[in-house]
Design a protein around this motif. Sequence first.
Motif, PDB file in Angstrom:
ATOM      1  N   SER A  22      12.471  18.375 -36.144  1.00 58.25           N
ATOM      2  CA  SER A  22      13.430  19.285 -35.500  1.00 58.25           C
ATOM      3  C   SER A  22      13.030  19.418 -34.047  1.00 58.25           C
ATOM      4  CB  SER A  22      13.402  20.671 -36.154  1.00 58.25           C
ATOM      5  OG  SER A  22      14.147  20.639 -37.341  1.00 58.25           O
ATOM      6  N   LEU A  23      14.028  19.378 -33.185  1.00 57.29           N
ATOM      7  CA  LEU A  23      13.756  19.258 -31.759  1.00 57.29           C
ATOM      8  C   LEU A  23      14.581  20.287 -31.001  1.00 57.29           C
ATOM      9  CD1 LEU A  23      12.223  17.197 -29.971  1.00 57.29           C
ATOM     10  CD2 LEU A  23      14.236  15.745 -30.086  1.00 57.29           C
ATOM     11  N   LEU A  24      13.912  21.063 -30.166  1.00 51.40           N
ATOM     12  CA  LEU A  24      14.605  22.064 -29.348  1.00 51.40           C
ATOM     13  C   LEU A  24      14.406  21.673 -27.891  1.00 51.40           C
ATOM     14  CD1 LEU A  24      16.052  24.859 -29.498  1.00 51.40           C
ATOM     15  CD2 LEU A  24      13.812  25.885 -29.126  1.00 51.40           C
ATOM     16  N   ILE A  25      15.503  21.483 -27.173  1.00 46.87           N
ATOM     17  CA  ILE A  25      15.410  20.892 -25.827  1.00 46.87           C
ATOM     18  C   ILE A  25      16.130  21.765 -24.809  1.00 46.87           C
ATOM     19  CG2 ILE A  25      15.873  18.802 -24.463  1.00 46.87           C
ATOM     20  CD1 ILE A  25      16.328  17.369 -27.222  1.00 46.87           C
ATOM     21  N   HIS A  79      13.569  25.071 -42.685  1.00 50.03           N
ATOM     22  CA  HIS A  79      14.550  24.752 -43.732  1.00 50.03           C
ATOM     23  C   HIS A  79      14.982  23.282 -43.639  1.00 50.03           C
ATOM     24  CE1 HIS A  79      18.153  25.086 -46.227  1.00 50.03           C
ATOM     25  NE2 HIS A  79      18.767  24.427 -45.269  1.00 50.03           N
ATOM     26  N   LEU A  80      15.255  22.831 -42.424  1.00 49.19           N
ATOM     27  CA  LEU A  80      15.718  21.451 -42.256  1.00 49.19           C
ATOM     28  C   LEU A  80      14.601  20.451 -42.561  1.00 49.19           C
ATOM     29  CD1 LEU A  80      17.828  21.987 -39.015  1.00 49.19           C
ATOM     30  CD2 LEU A  80      18.720  21.566 -41.312  1.00 49.19           C
ATOM     31  N   LEU A  81      13.378  20.825 -42.204  1.00 48.27           N
ATOM     32  CA  LEU A  81      12.250  19.925 -42.452  1.00 48.27           C
ATOM     33  C   LEU A  81      11.883  19.873 -43.930  1.00 48.27           C
ATOM     34  CD1 LEU A  81       9.832  20.914 -39.534  1.00 48.27           C
ATOM     35  CD2 LEU A  81      11.198  18.839 -39.681  1.00 48.27           C
ATOM     36  N   SER A  82      12.236  20.939 -44.657  1.00 48.56           N
ATOM     37  CA  SER A  82      11.835  20.977 -46.057  1.00 48.56           C
ATOM     38  C   SER A  82      12.568  19.896 -46.850  1.00 48.56           C
ATOM     39  CB  SER A  82      12.076  22.359 -46.656  1.00 48.56           C
ATOM     40  OG  SER A  82      13.452  22.549 -46.855  1.00 48.56           O
ATOM     41  N   GLY A  83      13.733  19.474 -46.340  1.00 42.48           N
ATOM     42  CA  GLY A  83      14.350  18.247 -46.823  1.00 42.48           C
ATOM     43  C   GLY A  83      14.830  18.263 -48.260  1.00 42.48           C
ATOM     44  N   LYS A  84      15.350  19.375 -48.676  1.00 44.61           N
ATOM     45  CA  LYS A  84      15.932  19.378 -50.016  1.00 44.61           C
ATOM     46  C   LYS A  84      17.403  19.014 -49.937  1.00 44.61           C
ATOM     47  CE  LYS A  84      12.745  22.910 -51.498  1.00 44.61           C
ATOM     48  NZ  LYS A  84      12.543  24.148 -50.787  1.00 44.61           N
ATOM     49  N   LEU A 131       9.030  20.054 -33.939  1.00 44.49           N
ATOM     50  CA  LEU A 131       8.247  20.247 -35.156  1.00 44.49           C
ATOM     51  C   LEU A 131       8.401  18.969 -35.965  1.00 44.49           C
ATOM     52  CD1 LEU A 131       8.960  23.960 -36.135  1.00 44.49           C
ATOM     53  CD2 LEU A 131       6.742  22.960 -35.551  1.00 44.49           C
ATOM     54  N   GLU A 132       7.270  18.315 -36.214  1.00 42.36           N
ATOM     55  CA  GLU A 132       7.291  17.022 -36.897  1.00 42.36           C
ATOM     56  C   GLU A 132       6.673  17.158 -38.284  1.00 42.36           C
ATOM     57  OE1 GLU A 132       6.622  14.232 -32.891  1.00 42.36           O
ATOM     58  OE2 GLU A 132       5.029  14.392 -34.367  1.00 42.36           O
ATOM     59  N   ARG A 133       7.417  16.735 -39.267  1.00 43.94           N
ATOM     60  CA  ARG A 133       6.860  16.687 -40.626  1.00 43.94           C
ATOM     61  C   ARG A 133       6.504  15.252 -40.956  1.00 43.94           C
ATOM     62  NH1 ARG A 133       9.031  19.038 -46.419  1.00 43.94           N
ATOM     63  NH2 ARG A 133       7.436  17.957 -47.587  1.00 43.94           N
ATOM     64  N   TYR A 134       5.311  15.055 -41.521  1.00 45.55           N
ATOM     65  CA  TYR A 134       4.855  13.697 -41.821  1.00 45.55           C
ATOM     66  C   TYR A 134       3.991  13.715 -43.079  1.00 45.55           C
ATOM     67  CZ  TYR A 134       0.790  15.470 -39.174  1.00 45.55           C
ATOM     68  OH  TYR A 134      -0.261  16.219 -38.721  1.00 45.55           O
ATOM     69  N   HIS A 135       3.794  12.537 -43.656  1.00 44.36           N
ATOM     70  CA  HIS A 135       2.911  12.454 -44.817  1.00 44.36           C
ATOM     71  C   HIS A 135       1.827  11.425 -44.533  1.00 44.36           C
ATOM     72  CE1 HIS A 135       5.823   9.194 -45.532  1.00 44.36           C
ATOM     73  NE2 HIS A 135       4.800   8.582 -46.093  1.00 44.36           N
ATOM     74  N   CYS A 136       0.697  11.617 -45.179  1.00 41.23           N
ATOM     75  CA  CYS A 136      -0.453  10.753 -44.926  1.00 41.23           C
ATOM     76  C   CYS A 136      -1.012  10.252 -46.240  1.00 41.23           C
ATOM     77  CB  CYS A 136      -1.550  11.509 -44.189  1.00 41.23           C
ATOM     78  SG  CYS A 136      -0.959  12.295 -42.680  1.00 41.23           S
ATOM     79  N   LYS A 137      -1.668   9.095 -46.127  1.00 46.11           N
ATOM     80  CA  LYS A 137      -2.316   8.508 -47.297  1.00 46.11           C
ATOM     81  C   LYS A 137      -3.759   8.215 -46.937  1.00 46.11           C
ATOM     82  CE  LYS A 137       1.367   5.910 -49.558  1.00 46.11           C
ATOM     83  NZ  LYS A 137       2.370   5.484 -48.583  1.00 46.11           N
TER      84      LYS A 137
END
Length: 494
Positions: A60-63, A324-329, A430-436
Amino acid sequence: MLALALLPLLPLIVALPSQQPFSTNQRINPLKHLSAISPFYIPTEKPTPLPDQCELDRVSLLIRHSSIMGNDDEYEETMKPFIEKIVNMDKSKIPQSGEWKFLNDWRSPIGDDTLEVVSPQGKRDAKFLGKYIRDQYNSLFPPKKKTTTKKDKKRTPYKVWTASSTRDIDTAKSYIKGGFPSHQSGHDGEGDGEVVQLIQVPNKAKDWDRSLTPHKACDTFDKKPSLEPANKWLAVYAPKVIDRLKAIVPEFAEELVDQDILAMQMLCGYESIAVGSSHFCQAFTDEEWLDVEYYFDVRFHYMMGYGSHLSPYLGMPWVKTAKHLLSGKDTDGSDGDKDHKPSDDGTLGTFKKGPKLPEPKLPPNATHTQLLHPSFTHRESPAFVAVFLNLFNSSSHAHPSSEAPPLDHRVDDRAWRTSHLVSFLGHVALERYHCKGKKHGDDGDYVRAVVNGRAEKMSGCEDGLEQGCKWETFDKWVDERAERWGDWESVCEK
Ligand SMILES: *[C@@H]1O[C@H](CO)[C@@H](O)[C@H](O)[C@H]1NC(C)=O
Ligand SMILES: *[C@@H]1O[C@H](CO)[C@@H](O)[C@H](O)[C@H]1NC(C)=O
């Protein structure tokens, strides 16, 4: 030929718009120290990379909007009186040689009729930002190929949201032109309505106002009181500038008051934005630029930073929506506005007539089927969001952002630097990411805050690697803070 061939290899920083070379006796570039008047620049050369073995999921990006030809209040209160002073000044008082000679035939490029209008360079900068964001987050954009199948055509358009002021809309359109191929951007950047759609969020609409322009819906929000502490600091540094000038251009300096020093430093920014350069940018020392930067930091600490009790309340709605948007449901379906197309008459976006764009059918926290959510707004919002996210407020910093700035001297080692946060096109992601992998203990989901390309710690939500935070922690942390600063109605009521 050779130059062209080399171009793609140059680092991004070389391609930055808006920055002109400066005279050699200056160390700093004043345009990077003018806070909300700084034209677009990216403070770090490259965006902070994600930790190893991590992949982006959603952003999500606020500019903030791009460079404008002048701000109403700054013009009325500060620049206009100075401009009129020069026009009416006895010509014999204007220096006939030396670095101030330019004043003899100087004309203000700023006037009532172009205030608040995005400059041509500002549009180019926003287009550049569109490309830059595409480069960074390409995997989160809709595919560039032309739609062919029926299924493609049925897809919900990818939305770019903008506050309803013309400067926000113009910025968003240029951003779209930079970030999308022409068959998707629409002829003026309003989107083709099929793959890309620009949505105008009315500044005063019920749900939306609170996420993009919350201060416009808050009756107790007031810009004026912050002028008082800022002017106290101005009264410390500006007389020293006037004294210095008295030694070089005595008759001219005699005519100046503190506000005129501020006016000339503001004009360095706005004149550069309007015509590409300004003699005023060469007329002050490095120390004097750092002093005016501090002026803005003081002002904005109280107006929209940690020094206003309203800030976290006004930052809350966007962050909650972003979470909410990042939660991705929401990956399954349509958000119900497929038949909601922008008008295609050629007059979109002309200043007088006012742009015709679709308004949102659904509030921002409804279901939206996309991975990158950009919204365009005003200087206040990134600052409020920074406070809500507790950015620049680490207790281990010598002068964290929540600490009141002294008004009798400048604190250089301070965390609150608004040139970095609210310059034109300043943005918070706000960046949502996953790691391994082993390094991360568990595989998992994370989130981090990135301000103008630089990852910044959210103090209190920092249990991930390298400034990041575990998604679950973030989820709870935001809810707790939203509860603490959620009573929007009562703090905004006069
Ligand atoms: C969206 O926001 C409205 C108004 O603040 C609220 O009543 C509603 O519960 C929110 N919905 C979600 C899914 O968060
Ligand atoms: C800023 O940090 C201080 C010290 O840790 C803390 O008391 C304060 O609540 C923080 N401000 C916000 C808005 O979180």
